[in-house]
Design a protein around this motif. Structure first.
Motif, short mmCIF file in Angstrom:
data_model
loop_
_atom_site.label_atom_id
_atom_site.label_comp_id
_atom_site.label_asym_id
_atom_site.label_seq_id
_atom_site.Cartn_x
_atom_site.Cartn_y
_atom_site.Cartn_z
N THR A 59 0.86 -1.18 0.00
CA THR A 59 0.00 0.00 0.00
C THR A 59 0.90 1.23 0.00
N ASP A 63 3.01 7.64 -6.44
CA ASP A 63 2.83 6.90 -7.69
C ASP A 63 3.07 7.85 -8.85
N ARG A 68 -3.88 6.95 -9.98
CA ARG A 68 -3.63 5.90 -9.01
C ARG A 68 -3.31 6.49 -7.64
N ALA A 72 -5.41 5.76 -4.23
CA ALA A 72 -4.74 5.17 -3.08
C ALA A 72 -4.88 6.06 -1.85
N SER A 75 -8.26 5.60 -0.46
CA SER A 75 -8.45 4.26 0.10
C SER A 75 -7.78 4.11 1.46
N GLU A 76 -6.68 4.83 1.69
CA GLU A 76 -5.95 4.65 2.94
C GLU A 76 -6.84 4.95 4.15
N TYR A 354 -2.93 -2.50 -9.69
CA TYR A 354 -3.01 -1.59 -8.55
C TYR A 354 -4.33 -1.68 -7.79
N LYS A 357 -4.37 -1.82 -3.49
CA LYS A 357 -4.20 -0.63 -2.67
C LYS A 357 -5.28 0.42 -2.90
N CYS A 358 -6.10 0.22 -3.92
CA CYS A 358 -7.14 1.20 -4.25
C CYS A 358 -8.55 0.61 -4.20
#
Length: 391
Positions: A59, A63, A68, A72, A75-76, A354, A357-358
């Protein structure tokens, strides 16, 4: 919801299918999630497979691609909320180190500034001192993202999404879908045990998008294969290397690109380091892909990766090796397809390397589009259309 016709049926219980199903259910829709769990024995299993059957995926937010990175970053925070809501641990914030040519690292530094990540840059000379035990190729710079990066457990993530989904009222069928067809102003979803009718269907079937009679079966995606190597290490090396973040290394020679995951206990109670490569492997059809998952990957690729690992971490004592076959679905756009395939059947397909992580952000995008036709204005909608940005 048992016995009623759901608003949505989501086919595929992997990282993306579980995410979109949960977002739909939490918005108040009635949702059925259909797909098989992990096979008891992959070597004899004759059905479809998913690509989340391990316990470490990188993760990171930094990028080269701003889309992306945005996904990400969104999403974190979702990972943290999902862990808190379900009490399922799957996210490990140990940081991420990207090592590459100076111009590439400078570009990543700009990404870090965009999201105020507090990344720290390191020259070639500094890297060895900051990350003892790690020997990196010369002429490369590094960028370290300490917060909001590390690795996640895909199995744990799917489990957490499943808990949140059922808590929101969703229903799960542990079955393989063999056909998806529009009929009588709805969509029929056929498995070996039932025919379920839903108002709309989302296909999130991963690399096995070509399985069965569905509107996704003829999509022009490429499925590339990869071999992941798990190297068992002893307690001394585990302690010595316990500080390691997740790592991507990209020297000038493309065949030496790789990524490394730090020591972690696997399902067999072994402490393992994981190394993989980021370039695309062989392209396989559905039947060939099933056979690939029943095997041990590519021995030649595994040997090459082990040599890279020994060079990166000199002095490690490898007690045993195991290899894991993996696959990645690539689309023409370079991004997942979040679009309609027919009037009532939609796709969330094509991770392009990817998706892990997303996954929360991608599921959110797909769900929002289905619920009220909305799309986040920070992203170019055309990048996620079936026919790409030229339409």
């Amino acid at each position: 919801m048992t016995g009623s016709r759901p608003d949505f049926a989501v086919v595929g219980r992997g990282m993306l299918g579980s995410s979109v199903a949960r977002h739909l259910a939490e918005a108040g829709a009635s949702v059925t999630l259909i797909g098989p769990g992990e096979p008891e024995n992959r070597r004899t299993h004759q059905g479809v497979f998913a690509s989340h059957y391990d316990n470490t995926r990188i993760t990171r937010v930094i990028d080269p691609d701003p889309v992306r990175a945005w996904l990400a970053h969104r999403s974190e925070a979702a990972f943290r909320r999902l862990e808190a809501d379900t009490s399922v641990e799957f996210y490990f914030e140990v940081g991420h180190l990207w090592v590459g040519p100076p111009d590439e690292v400078a570009q990543l530094a700009g990404c870090g500034q965009r999201f105020n990540l507090g990344c720290v840059g390191h020259s070639t000379e500094e890297l060895t001192g900051v990350f003892p035990g790690l020997r990196l190729p010369g002429g490369l710079d590094g960028l370290f993202q300490a917060k909001g990066a590390g690795h996640l457990d895909p199995r744990g993530y799917v489990r957490a999404e499943g808990v949140a989904f059922t808590t929101a009222g969703g229903e799960v069928y542990d079955e393989v879908v063999t056909a998806v067809r529009e009929a009588d102003a709805g969509v029929e979803v056929t498995t070996a045990g039932r025919i379920l009718t839903a108002d709309r269907v989302v296909l999130a079937t991963g690399a096995f998008f070509g399985h069965g009679d569905t509107p996704a079966a003829s999509l022009p995606f490429i499925v590339g294969t990869h071999t992941m190597v798990h190297a068992e290490i002893g307690p001394v090396d585990a302690e010595r290397l316990s500080y390691l973040p997740s790592i991507i290394v990209k020297p000038a020679e493309e065949d030496r690109h790789c990524f490394v995951l730090p020591p972690k206990t696997d399902q067999h109670d072994r402490t393992v380091l994981k190394i993989g490569v980021s370039h695309q492997g062989r392209n396989l059809g559905a039947e060939e892909l099933a056979q690939w998952y029943r095997g041990d990957g590519d021995p030649k690729a595994a040997n090459h990766q082990m040599q890279l690992l020994v060079e990166l971490l000199p002095g490690i004592e490898v007690r045993s090796l195991s290899t894991v076959p993996c696959a990645t679905t690539y689309t023409r756009t370079g991004h997942p397809i979040i679009d309609d395939l027919t009037g009532r059947v939609s796709a969330l397909l094509g991770g392009n390397g990817y998706a892990a992580k997303c996954a929360p952000a991608l599921g959110e995008l797909a769900a929002s589009r289905l619920l009220d036709s909305s799309w986040n204005p920070e992203l170019d909608r055309n990048l996620f259309r079936l026919n790409g940005p030229n339409t």
